[in-house]
Design an enzyme around this catalytic site. Sequence first.
Site, PDB file in Angstrom:
ATOM      1  N   HIS A  68       0.829  -1.213   0.000  1.00 32.32           N
ATOM      2  CA  HIS A  68       0.000   0.000   0.000  1.00 32.32           C
ATOM      3  C   HIS A  68       0.862   1.261   0.000  1.00 32.32           C
ATOM      4  O   HIS A  68       1.252   1.763   1.052  1.00 32.32           O
ATOM      5  CB  HIS A  68      -0.917  -0.014   1.220  1.00 32.32           C
ATOM      6  CG  HIS A  68      -2.058   0.946   1.121  1.00 32.32           C
ATOM      7  ND1 HIS A  68      -3.311   0.688   1.614  1.00 32.32           N
ATOM      8  CD2 HIS A  68      -2.148   2.190   0.574  1.00 32.32           C
ATOM      9  CE1 HIS A  68      -4.108   1.701   1.378  1.00 32.32           C
ATOM     10  NE2 HIS A  68      -3.419   2.645   0.756  1.00 32.32           N
ATOM     11  N   ASN A 102      -4.715   6.215  -7.241  1.00 29.30           N
ATOM     12  CA  ASN A 102      -5.327   7.549  -7.124  1.00 29.30           C
ATOM     13  C   ASN A 102      -4.368   8.669  -7.513  1.00 29.30           C
ATOM     14  O   ASN A 102      -4.142   9.618  -6.780  1.00 29.30           O
ATOM     15  CB  ASN A 102      -5.892   7.782  -5.709  1.00 29.30           C
ATOM     16  CG  ASN A 102      -4.834   7.794  -4.625  1.00 29.30           C
ATOM     17  OD1 ASN A 102      -3.750   7.251  -4.798  1.00 29.30           O
ATOM     18  ND2 ASN A 102      -5.144   8.421  -3.498  1.00 29.30           N
ATOM     19  N   HIS A 187     -11.008   0.030   0.164  1.00 29.90           N
ATOM     20  CA  HIS A 187     -10.895   1.152   1.102  1.00 29.90           C
ATOM     21  C   HIS A 187     -12.285   1.274   1.715  1.00 29.90           C
ATOM     22  O   HIS A 187     -13.213   1.775   1.082  1.00 29.90           O
ATOM     23  CB  HIS A 187     -10.492   2.412   0.333  1.00 29.90           C
ATOM     24  CG  HIS A 187     -10.587   3.689   1.105  1.00 29.90           C
ATOM     25  ND1 HIS A 187      -9.493   4.487   1.364  1.00 29.90           N
ATOM     26  CD2 HIS A 187     -11.637   4.334   1.657  1.00 29.90           C
ATOM     27  CE1 HIS A 187      -9.867   5.552   2.053  1.00 29.90           C
ATOM     28  NE2 HIS A 187     -11.164   5.490   2.235  1.00 29.90           N
ATOM     29  N   ASN A 286      -6.313   8.888   6.951  1.00 31.00           N
ATOM     30  CA  ASN A 286      -7.618   8.301   6.694  1.00 31.00           C
ATOM     31  C   ASN A 286      -7.447   6.819   6.374  1.00 31.00           C
ATOM     32  O   ASN A 286      -6.779   6.499   5.393  1.00 31.00           O
ATOM     33  CB  ASN A 286      -8.290   9.011   5.522  1.00 31.00           C
ATOM     34  CG  ASN A 286      -9.713   8.541   5.338  1.00 31.00           C
ATOM     35  OD1 ASN A 286     -10.329   8.058   6.266  1.00 31.00           O
ATOM     36  ND2 ASN A 286     -10.218   8.664   4.125  1.00 31.00           N
ATOM     37  N   ASP A 313       0.824   2.455   3.811  1.00 33.44           N
ATOM     38  CA  ASP A 313      -0.048   3.523   3.304  1.00 33.44           C
ATOM     39  C   ASP A 313       0.765   4.823   3.134  1.00 33.44           C
ATOM     40  O   ASP A 313       0.292   5.916   3.455  1.00 33.44           O
ATOM     41  CB  ASP A 313      -1.257   3.780   4.216  1.00 33.44           C
ATOM     42  CG  ASP A 313      -2.369   4.553   3.505  1.00 33.44           C
ATOM     43  OD1 ASP A 313      -2.190   4.905   2.318  1.00 33.44           O
ATOM     44  OD2 ASP A 313      -3.412   4.800   4.129  1.00 33.44           O
ATOM     45  N   GLY A 332      -2.792  11.894   5.239  1.00 30.76           N
ATOM     46  CA  GLY A 332      -1.682  11.066   4.765  1.00 30.76           C
ATOM     47  C   GLY A 332      -0.428  11.203   5.591  1.00 30.76           C
ATOM     48  O   GLY A 332      -0.132  12.268   6.123  1.00 30.76           O
TER      49      GLY A 332
HETATM   50  O1  DOR Z   1      -4.413   9.057   4.638  1.00 32.46           O
HETATM   51  C1  DOR Z   1      -4.648   8.682   3.490  1.00 32.46           C
HETATM   52  N1  DOR Z   1      -4.012   9.226   2.424  1.00 32.46           N
HETATM   53  N2  DOR Z   1      -5.562   7.714   3.286  1.00 32.46           N
HETATM   54  C2  DOR Z   1      -5.968   7.365   2.068  1.00 32.46           C
HETATM   55  O2  DOR Z   1      -6.812   6.500   1.975  1.00 32.46           O
HETATM   56  C3  DOR Z   1      -5.433   8.034   0.869  1.00 32.46           C
HETATM   57  C4  DOR Z   1      -4.118   8.627   1.137  1.00 32.46           C
HETATM   58  C5  DOR Z   1      -3.666   9.591   0.064  1.00 32.46           C
HETATM   59  O3  DOR Z   1      -3.748   9.268  -1.116  1.00 32.46           O
HETATM   60  O4  DOR Z   1      -3.133  10.661   0.426  1.00 32.46           O
END
Ligand code: DOR
Length: 440
Positions: A68, A102, A187, A286, A313, A332
Amino acid sequence: MLWLKNAEVVDPAQDLLALSDILVKDGKILEISAFFSEETVRSRAGGEEIKIIDGRGRLLFPGLIDVHTHLREPGQEEKEDIASGAQAAVRGGFTSILAMANTKPVVDRRALVEFVIAQAKRAGLARVYPVAAVTKGMNGQELTEMIDLAQGGAVGFSDDGRGIQSAEVMRLALEYAKLTGLPLISHCEDDDLAGGGIVHKGLASARLGLKGIPSCSESIMVARDLMLAEETGGSLHLAHISCKQSVDLIRQAKQKGLNVTAEVNPHHLIFCDENITLTATSFKVNPPLRTADDREALLEALLDGTIDMLATDHAPHTWEEKTRPFAEAPFGINGLETSLAAVWQYLVTTGKLPVRRLTEAWSLAPARRFNLAGGSLKPGQAADMVLFDPDCSATIKAEDLASKSQNTPFLNQEFKGFPVMTWVGGCLVSQLTEKSGIMA
Ligand code: DOR
């Protein structure tokens, strides 16, 4: 040929946790044994030059695999690009990473899957595997051409960053993903329940005066997706699980024998909502950091196998974005370079996570689930390896990071225990030296 001597090899696939010697030839593990004589090594080398590395006092892991990461290319290269992300990966001990879809544009077409693969090849560092979007433009409505994307090299499908709100779209996606044999990475977030929240709904949201995201915004979607996986027989992987209710549901689903795996992020195991202050925007993630009880449930689930794997992540954002007021900063946390050291410091040296489970959850389980090279140091496997020095101390400094972003809560913190050498396919792609900091 490489002769790596006297390292403590941790390889759950071979049930191995012992001082061993490893021989690497032609990019692959040739042999592994408690000891090789010079004579044996010379005969195996067959005239090839022999490079010797003494791993005494260090551990050797199969290269870690992070399922991830967000690499931001194409479209947001000011945050990260594939080369900087791949460099951050190998410095952090990751030999393979999965790149989420994304980006801008979203990786929803075969040409973009192939672009990610080509950029990763150009960088020549970690193995980078694209995850393609489930829906076109991640609009949550129209499915992508999954078979074409799989043929182009995608290793899974996800609209990560956004939950798929329609149960029917999710059901169809599981059906189609099944035809490709690849997992669908969910997600889990119900937008109505999340309600544009910023931090976990509870004491933290009240204390900080910020809108809360309740645990049920995740667990309701976990329940839905598990039921759909049961209904369709599809292969489901649950991303960044953050709360106890989700863990309980996954445990039940596994008892039923569903084709489901789950991941947990280091930040959800190390921190909780009590750590959040209004200036600590690295903690804005998130799903959000939840309660101390959730954190304990996640660790228990990782230990008992309910949660299969660790994943960073890694979500890089610019300094400008992350120095905005808490409510306006993007979600993030930066993770590739610091996560292994942080997990070591907070969880392994404190006796909460055995090193064997760490490698199983961050290398073997991801390799098996996503059918990737690596995951073990068995003879014949690609020589993706990490030499880890538990006595190496260093302070995390913004200027030393290979990542283009510095949104980590660990800046200026000293850690003891770092990956010091990383090989991908037998090539040394990162080396930490005492004098010069990290070189790659
Ligand atoms: O904290 C996050 N950042 N959670 C996510 O699901 C997406 C990610 C992002 O792309 O910045």
